[in-house]
Scaffold this motif. Structure first.
Motif, PDB file in Angstrom:
ATOM      1  N   UNK A   9      17.468  -7.718  -8.655  1.00  0.00           N
ATOM      2  CA  UNK A   9      18.405  -8.643  -8.016  1.00  0.00           C
ATOM      3  C   UNK A   9      18.662  -8.220  -6.579  1.00  0.00           C
ATOM      4  N   UNK A  10      18.118  -7.093  -6.205  1.00  0.00           N
ATOM      5  CA  UNK A  10      18.264  -6.600  -4.837  1.00  0.00           C
ATOM      6  C   UNK A  10      17.173  -7.222  -3.961  1.00  0.00           C
ATOM      7  N   UNK A  11      17.164  -6.879  -2.710  1.00  0.00           N
ATOM      8  CA  UNK A  11      16.135  -7.341  -1.780  1.00  0.00           C
ATOM      9  C   UNK A  11      15.487  -6.136  -1.113  1.00  0.00           C
ATOM     10  N   UNK A  12      14.597  -5.448  -1.843  1.00  0.00           N
ATOM     11  CA  UNK A  12      13.977  -4.246  -1.277  1.00  0.00           C
ATOM     12  C   UNK A  12      13.085  -4.548  -0.077  1.00  0.00           C
ATOM     13  N   UNK A  13      12.634  -5.789   0.074  1.00  0.00           N
ATOM     14  CA  UNK A  13      11.788  -6.123   1.225  1.00  0.00           C
ATOM     15  C   UNK A  13      12.549  -5.958   2.540  1.00  0.00           C
ATOM     16  N   UNK A  14      13.876  -6.020   2.482  1.00  0.00           N
ATOM     17  CA  UNK A  14      14.672  -5.852   3.694  1.00  0.00           C
ATOM     18  C   UNK A  14      14.782  -4.385   4.110  1.00  0.00           C
ATOM     19  N   UNK A  15      14.539  -3.481   3.190  1.00  0.00           N
ATOM     20  CA  UNK A  15      14.643  -2.048   3.489  1.00  0.00           C
ATOM     21  C   UNK A  15      13.286  -1.392   3.701  1.00  0.00           C
ATOM     22  N   UNK A  16      12.216  -2.101   3.413  1.00  0.00           N
ATOM     23  CA  UNK A  16      10.867  -1.545   3.552  1.00  0.00           C
ATOM     24  C   UNK A  16      10.406  -1.605   5.000  1.00  0.00           C
ATOM     25  N   UNK A  17       9.637  -0.622   5.360  1.00  0.00           N
ATOM     26  CA  UNK A  17       8.988  -0.564   6.673  1.00  0.00           C
ATOM     27  C   UNK A  17       7.527  -0.204   6.424  1.00  0.00           C
ATOM     28  N   UNK A  18       6.635  -0.516   7.356  1.00  0.00           N
ATOM     29  CA  UNK A  18       5.216  -0.203   7.135  1.00  0.00           C
ATOM     30  C   UNK A  18       4.945   1.270   6.834  1.00  0.00           C
ATOM     31  N   UNK A  19       5.721   2.157   7.439  1.00  0.00           N
ATOM     32  CA  UNK A  19       5.504   3.594   7.202  1.00  0.00           C
ATOM     33  C   UNK A  19       6.419   4.159   6.112  1.00  0.00           C
ATOM     34  N   UNK A  20       7.393   3.369   5.665  1.00  0.00           N
ATOM     35  CA  UNK A  20       8.317   3.806   4.611  1.00  0.00           C
ATOM     36  C   UNK A  20       8.549   2.670   3.620  1.00  0.00           C
ATOM     37  N   UNK A  21       7.592   2.401   2.743  1.00  0.00           N
ATOM     38  CA  UNK A  21       7.792   1.303   1.794  1.00  0.00           C
ATOM     39  C   UNK A  21       8.879   1.646   0.780  1.00  0.00           C
ATOM     40  N   UNK A  22       9.589   0.643   0.335  1.00  0.00           N
ATOM     41  CA  UNK A  22      10.578   0.832  -0.715  1.00  0.00           C
ATOM     42  C   UNK A  22       9.858   1.338  -1.970  1.00  0.00           C
ATOM     43  N   UNK A  23      10.469   2.234  -2.750  1.00  0.00           N
ATOM     44  CA  UNK A  23       9.813   2.766  -3.951  1.00  0.00           C
ATOM     45  C   UNK A  23       9.342   1.686  -4.933  1.00  0.00           C
ATOM     46  N   UNK A  24      10.011   0.552  -4.960  1.00  0.00           N
ATOM     47  CA  UNK A  24       9.584  -0.537  -5.835  1.00  0.00           C
ATOM     48  C   UNK A  24       8.194  -1.031  -5.443  1.00  0.00           C
ATOM     49  N   UNK A  25       7.958  -1.216  -4.150  1.00  0.00           N
ATOM     50  CA  UNK A  25       6.654  -1.672  -3.686  1.00  0.00           C
ATOM     51  C   UNK A  25       5.608  -0.572  -3.789  1.00  0.00           C
ATOM     52  N   UNK A  26       5.985   0.643  -3.443  1.00  0.00           N
ATOM     53  CA  UNK A  26       5.038   1.760  -3.538  1.00  0.00           C
ATOM     54  C   UNK A  26       4.594   1.961  -4.986  1.00  0.00           C
ATOM     55  N   UNK A  27       5.524   1.829  -5.926  1.00  0.00           N
ATOM     56  CA  UNK A  27       5.173   1.961  -7.340  1.00  0.00           C
ATOM     57  C   UNK A  27       4.263   0.852  -7.825  1.00  0.00           C
ATOM     58  N   UNK A  28       4.516  -0.373  -7.371  1.00  0.00           N
ATOM     59  CA  UNK A  28       3.686  -1.506  -7.755  1.00  0.00           C
ATOM     60  C   UNK A  28       2.259  -1.341  -7.239  1.00  0.00           C
ATOM     61  N   UNK A  29       2.126  -0.964  -5.983  1.00  0.00           N
ATOM     62  CA  UNK A  29       0.795  -0.768  -5.406  1.00  0.00           C
ATOM     63  C   UNK A  29       0.091   0.409  -6.074  1.00  0.00           C
ATOM     64  N   UNK A  30       0.828   1.491  -6.326  1.00  0.00           N
ATOM     65  CA  UNK A  30       0.239   2.647  -7.018  1.00  0.00           C
ATOM     66  C   UNK A  30      -0.258   2.291  -8.410  1.00  0.00           C
ATOM     67  N   UNK A  31       0.515   1.489  -9.141  1.00  0.00           N
ATOM     68  CA  UNK A  31       0.106   1.058 -10.481  1.00  0.00           C
ATOM     69  C   UNK A  31      -1.125   0.163 -10.417  1.00  0.00           C
ATOM     70  N   UNK A  32      -1.192  -0.704  -9.416  1.00  0.00           N
ATOM     71  CA  UNK A  32      -2.357  -1.587  -9.265  1.00  0.00           C
ATOM     72  C   UNK A  32      -3.616  -0.780  -8.956  1.00  0.00           C
ATOM     73  N   UNK A  33      -3.499   0.223  -8.111  1.00  0.00           N
ATOM     74  CA  UNK A  33      -4.651   1.070  -7.784  1.00  0.00           C
ATOM     75  C   UNK A  33      -5.091   1.865  -9.002  1.00  0.00           C
ATOM     76  N   UNK A  34      -4.135   2.418  -9.746  1.00  0.00           N
ATOM     77  CA  UNK A  34      -4.476   3.179 -10.960  1.00  0.00           C
ATOM     78  C   UNK A  34      -5.171   2.282 -11.983  1.00  0.00           C
TER      79      UNK A  34
END
Length: 71
Positions: A9-34
Protein backbone atom coordinates in the motif's frame (compact mmCIF):
# COMPACT_ATOMS: atom_id res chain seq x y z
CA UNK A 1 1.06 -20.04 -11.88
CA UNK A 2 3.03 -16.80 -11.97
CA UNK A 3 6.24 -17.00 -9.87
CA UNK A 4 6.17 -13.41 -8.56
CA UNK A 5 3.66 -11.67 -6.35
CA UNK A 6 4.21 -8.18 -4.99
CA UNK A 7 1.71 -6.25 -2.93
CA UNK A 8 2.05 -3.01 -1.04
CA UNK A 9 0.00 0.00 0.00
CA UNK A 10 3.10 2.17 0.09
CA UNK A 11 4.75 3.85 -2.89
CA UNK A 12 8.32 2.55 -2.94
CA UNK A 13 8.84 3.98 -6.44
CA UNK A 14 8.97 7.42 -4.83
CA UNK A 15 11.91 6.42 -2.63
CA UNK A 16 13.90 4.50 -5.26
CA UNK A 17 16.84 5.99 -7.09
CA UNK A 18 18.89 4.44 -9.91
CA UNK A 19 21.82 3.82 -7.56
CA UNK A 20 19.67 2.98 -4.50
CA UNK A 21 16.65 0.89 -5.47
CA UNK A 22 14.01 0.25 -2.84
CA UNK A 23 14.42 -3.27 -1.35
CA UNK A 24 11.05 -4.26 -2.82
CA UNK A 25 12.31 -3.65 -6.36
CA UNK A 26 15.77 -5.06 -5.70
CA UNK A 27 14.19 -8.24 -4.33
CA UNK A 28 11.86 -8.58 -7.31
CA UNK A 29 14.68 -8.19 -9.81
CA UNK A 30 16.91 -10.56 -7.82
CA UNK A 31 14.16 -13.20 -7.77
CA UNK A 32 13.62 -12.82 -11.52
CA UNK A 33 17.33 -13.27 -12.22
CA UNK A 34 17.52 -16.32 -9.93
CA UNK A 35 14.49 -17.85 -11.66
CA UNK A 36 16.01 -17.24 -15.09
CA UNK A 37 19.22 -18.99 -14.03
CA UNK A 38 17.21 -21.96 -12.68
CA UNK A 39 15.43 -22.44 -15.98
CA UNK A 40 18.52 -22.39 -18.19
CA UNK A 41 19.59 -25.65 -19.71
CA UNK A 42 22.91 -26.86 -18.28
CA UNK A 43 25.58 -26.74 -20.97
CA UNK A 44 29.21 -27.76 -20.98
CA UNK A 45 30.87 -24.90 -22.85
CA UNK A 46 34.28 -26.60 -22.92
CA UNK A 47 33.16 -28.79 -25.84
CA UNK A 48 31.89 -25.90 -27.98
CA UNK A 49 33.87 -24.91 -31.07
CA UNK A 50 33.96 -21.44 -32.55
CA UNK A 51 33.28 -20.97 -36.25
CA UNK A 52 33.55 -17.81 -38.26
CA UNK A 53 30.54 -16.70 -40.23
CA UNK A 54 32.58 -16.24 -43.42
CA UNK A 55 33.02 -20.01 -43.77
CA UNK A 56 36.78 -19.80 -44.29
CA UNK A 57 38.33 -23.04 -42.93
CA UNK A 58 41.63 -21.22 -42.30
CA UNK A 59 39.88 -19.01 -39.76
CA UNK A 60 38.37 -22.09 -38.06
CA UNK A 61 41.86 -23.54 -37.60
CA UNK A 62 43.07 -20.26 -36.09
CA UNK A 63 40.11 -20.22 -33.71
CA UNK A 64 40.78 -23.83 -32.66
CA UNK A 65 44.40 -22.93 -31.90
CA UNK A 66 43.31 -19.88 -29.90
CA UNK A 67 40.77 -21.95 -27.96
CA UNK A 68 43.41 -24.52 -27.00
CA UNK A 69 45.67 -21.73 -25.70
CA UNK A 70 42.81 -20.25 -23.61
CA UNK A 71 42.00 -23.61 -22.03
Amino acid sequence: MHPYYVSTQAHPELRSRPTRPHPLFAGLVGAAIARQRELRFPIDESTLRRHDVDGDPANDAANDAAASVEA
